[in-house]
Motif scaffolding. Structure first.
Motif, PDB file in Angstrom:
ATOM      1  N   ASN A  83       9.889  14.486  -1.209  1.00  0.00           N
ATOM      2  CA  ASN A  83       8.838  14.022  -0.308  1.00  0.00           C
ATOM      3  C   ASN A  83       9.157  12.577   0.085  1.00  0.00           C
ATOM      4  N   ALA A  84       9.912  12.413   1.154  1.00  0.00           N
ATOM      5  CA  ALA A  84      10.391  11.086   1.570  1.00  0.00           C
ATOM      6  C   ALA A  84       9.265  10.076   1.788  1.00  0.00           C
ATOM      7  N   PRO A  85       8.154  10.425   2.449  1.00  0.00           N
ATOM      8  CA  PRO A  85       7.085   9.426   2.619  1.00  0.00           C
ATOM      9  C   PRO A  85       6.503   8.938   1.290  1.00  0.00           C
ATOM     10  N   VAL A  86       6.306   9.849   0.360  1.00  0.00           N
ATOM     11  CA  VAL A  86       5.806   9.450  -0.962  1.00  0.00           C
ATOM     12  C   VAL A  86       6.875   8.634  -1.684  1.00  0.00           C
ATOM     13  N   GLY A  87       8.130   9.035  -1.547  1.00  0.00           N
ATOM     14  CA  GLY A  87       9.224   8.288  -2.157  1.00  0.00           C
ATOM     15  C   GLY A  87       9.266   6.848  -1.694  1.00  0.00           C
ATOM     16  N   LYS A  88       9.048   6.636  -0.401  1.00  0.00           N
ATOM     17  CA  LYS A  88       9.024   5.262   0.131  1.00  0.00           C
ATOM     18  C   LYS A  88       7.857   4.474  -0.466  1.00  0.00           C
ATOM     19  N   LEU A  89       6.693   5.095  -0.554  1.00  0.00           N
ATOM     20  CA  LEU A  89       5.538   4.416  -1.164  1.00  0.00           C
ATOM     21  C   LEU A  89       5.833   4.065  -2.618  1.00  0.00           C
ATOM     22  N   PHE A  90       6.491   4.953  -3.333  1.00  0.00           N
ATOM     23  CA  PHE A  90       6.861   4.684  -4.730  1.00  0.00           C
ATOM     24  C   PHE A  90       7.818   3.495  -4.805  1.00  0.00           C
ATOM     25  N   ARG A  91       8.857   3.507  -3.978  1.00  0.00           N
ATOM     26  CA  ARG A  91       9.842   2.406  -4.012  1.00  0.00           C
ATOM     27  C   ARG A  91       9.161   1.072  -3.699  1.00  0.00           C
ATOM     28  N   ASP A  92       8.272   1.069  -2.714  1.00  0.00           N
ATOM     29  CA  ASP A  92       7.573  -0.170  -2.350  1.00  0.00           C
ATOM     30  C   ASP A  92       6.692  -0.666  -3.495  1.00  0.00           C
ATOM     31  N   ARG A  93       6.057   0.231  -4.224  1.00  0.00           N
ATOM     32  CA  ARG A  93       5.189  -0.181  -5.342  1.00  0.00           C
ATOM     33  C   ARG A  93       6.025  -0.722  -6.509  1.00  0.00           C
ATOM     34  N   ARG A  94       7.221  -0.199  -6.697  1.00  0.00           N
ATOM     35  CA  ARG A  94       8.083  -0.701  -7.783  1.00  0.00           C
ATOM     36  C   ARG A  94       8.516  -2.136  -7.543  1.00  0.00           C
ATOM     37  N   ASP A  95       8.531  -2.550  -6.277  1.00  0.00           N
ATOM     38  CA  ASP A  95       8.945  -3.917  -5.943  1.00  0.00           C
ATOM     39  C   ASP A  95       7.832  -4.942  -6.115  1.00  0.00           C
ATOM     40  N   LEU A  96       6.628  -4.497  -6.433  1.00  0.00           N
ATOM     41  CA  LEU A  96       5.510  -5.421  -6.628  1.00  0.00           C
ATOM     42  C   LEU A  96       5.687  -6.203  -7.932  1.00  0.00           C
ATOM     43  N   PRO A  97       5.088  -7.381  -8.018  1.00  0.00           N
ATOM     44  CA  PRO A  97       5.163  -8.158  -9.272  1.00  0.00           C
ATOM     45  C   PRO A  97       4.519  -7.406 -10.444  1.00  0.00           C
ATOM     46  N   ASP A  98       5.014  -7.651 -11.632  1.00  0.00           N
ATOM     47  CA  ASP A  98       4.515  -6.975 -12.833  1.00  0.00           C
ATOM     48  C   ASP A  98       3.009  -7.109 -12.997  1.00  0.00           C
ATOM     49  N   GLU A  99       2.475  -8.295 -12.731  1.00  0.00           N
ATOM     50  CA  GLU A  99       1.039  -8.512 -12.956  1.00  0.00           C
ATOM     51  C   GLU A  99       0.164  -7.693 -12.016  1.00  0.00           C
ATOM     52  N   VAL A 100       0.730  -7.181 -10.931  1.00  0.00           N
ATOM     53  CA  VAL A 100      -0.017  -6.366  -9.968  1.00  0.00           C
ATOM     54  C   VAL A 100       0.055  -4.888 -10.336  1.00  0.00           C
ATOM     55  N   ARG A 101       1.136  -4.477 -10.970  1.00  0.00           N
ATOM     56  CA  ARG A 101       1.345  -3.062 -11.286  1.00  0.00           C
ATOM     57  C   ARG A 101       0.572  -2.677 -12.542  1.00  0.00           C
ATOM     58  N   LYS A 102      -0.739  -2.538 -12.372  1.00  0.00           N
ATOM     59  CA  LYS A 102      -1.642  -2.157 -13.461  1.00  0.00           C
ATOM     60  C   LYS A 102      -2.644  -1.144 -12.936  1.00  0.00           C
ATOM     61  N   VAL A 103      -2.966  -0.157 -13.763  1.00  0.00           N
ATOM     62  CA  VAL A 103      -4.035   0.779 -13.433  1.00  0.00           C
ATOM     63  C   VAL A 103      -5.241   0.469 -14.296  1.00  0.00           C
ATOM     64  N   PRO A 104      -6.433   0.636 -13.769  1.00  0.00           N
ATOM     65  CA  PRO A 104      -6.762   0.960 -12.388  1.00  0.00           C
ATOM     66  C   PRO A 104      -6.542  -0.249 -11.485  1.00  0.00           C
ATOM     67  N   PHE A 105      -6.470   0.008 -10.172  1.00  0.00           N
ATOM     68  CA  PHE A 105      -6.234  -1.076  -9.227  1.00  0.00           C
ATOM     69  C   PHE A 105      -7.068  -0.894  -7.969  1.00  0.00           C
ATOM     70  N   ALA A 106      -7.186  -1.973  -7.209  1.00  0.00           N
ATOM     71  CA  ALA A 106      -7.794  -1.923  -5.880  1.00  0.00           C
ATOM     72  C   ALA A 106      -6.656  -1.734  -4.881  1.00  0.00           C
ATOM     73  N   LEU A 107      -6.940  -1.070  -3.775  1.00  0.00           N
ATOM     74  CA  LEU A 107      -5.899  -0.793  -2.781  1.00  0.00           C
ATOM     75  C   LEU A 107      -5.175  -2.050  -2.326  1.00  0.00           C
ATOM     76  N   GLU A 108      -5.931  -3.094  -2.056  1.00  0.00           N
ATOM     77  CA  GLU A 108      -5.334  -4.322  -1.538  1.00  0.00           C
ATOM     78  C   GLU A 108      -4.328  -4.923  -2.511  1.00  0.00           C
ATOM     79  N   SER A 109      -4.591  -4.792  -3.795  1.00  0.00           N
ATOM     80  CA  SER A 109      -3.714  -5.423  -4.785  1.00  0.00           C
ATOM     81  C   SER A 109      -2.324  -4.798  -4.815  1.00  0.00           C
ATOM     82  N   VAL A 110      -2.216  -3.523  -4.452  1.00  0.00           N
ATOM     83  CA  VAL A 110      -0.910  -2.860  -4.452  1.00  0.00           C
ATOM     84  C   VAL A 110      -0.432  -2.552  -3.034  1.00  0.00           C
TER      85      VAL A 110
END
Length: 168
Positions: A83-110
């Motif tokens: 699923n290329a569109p989901v794959g792109k969203l995954f890759r983009d989220r992996r590039d976020l800073p560690d302090e942002v990559r936490k669940v639960p989250f608000a949409l804006e933060s990720v």
């Protein structure tokens, strides 16, 4: 011969199965066959070196915990290919800073848009509870997402919420 209460054994097996399913399936409440195959293989390989402490088990609990990140990486890689569109969203989220990559989250933060959330929700990779969003544990490890405030993710309670909401 030691006496073992059958009800305690069955309860333990049921809890382990519930935890396994909650951790390995996406939020659409399905699990793929490759997830069932990869996990025991990884856990079995890691369990071999610990026969004395867990002589009554084929898969040791520590090995099962250590197998989850590998299974998560496999799941993410497969999703990126399928699923290329989901794959792109995954890759983009992996590039976020560690302090942002936490669940639960608000949409804006990720940095997700509403259209992104619909795609991820349809793929079972996102769940909304009030104004907070969760990613299934099987994806969290591969995407390097942690839990806000430490601790473990609420995988079983969230799975129950989804099941109740969808009437499953």
């Amino acid at each position: 011969m030691a006496f073992v209460r059958r009800d305690l054994v069955l309860n333990s097996v049921q809890q382990n199965a519930q935890q396994f399913l909650a951790r390995h399936r996406a939020y659409e409440l399905r699990i793929q066959a490759r997830g069932i195959v990869v996990f025991p293989g990884e856990a079995a390989e890691d369990s071999v070196g610990d026969p004395k402490r867990w002589s009554d088990r084929l898969l040791t609990p520590p090995a099962m915990c250590r197998a989850l990140p590998t299974c998560s990486a496999h799941k993410i890689a497969a999703m990126e290919l399928e699923n290329a569109p989901v794959g792109k969203l995954f890759r983009d989220r992996r590039d976020l800073p560690d302090e942002v990559r936490k669940v639960p989250f608000a949409l804006e933060s990720v940095q997700l848009e509403r259209a992104d959330t619909r795609l991820l929700e349809a793929s079972g990779a996102l769940f909304r509870e009030n104004d907070r969003y969760w990613i299934p544990e099987i994806y969290c490890h591969g995407l390097k997402f942690g839990v806000s405030g430490g601790g473990r993710p609420r995988v079983v309670p969230i799975t129950k919420l989804i099941r109740d909401r969808d009437g499953a």
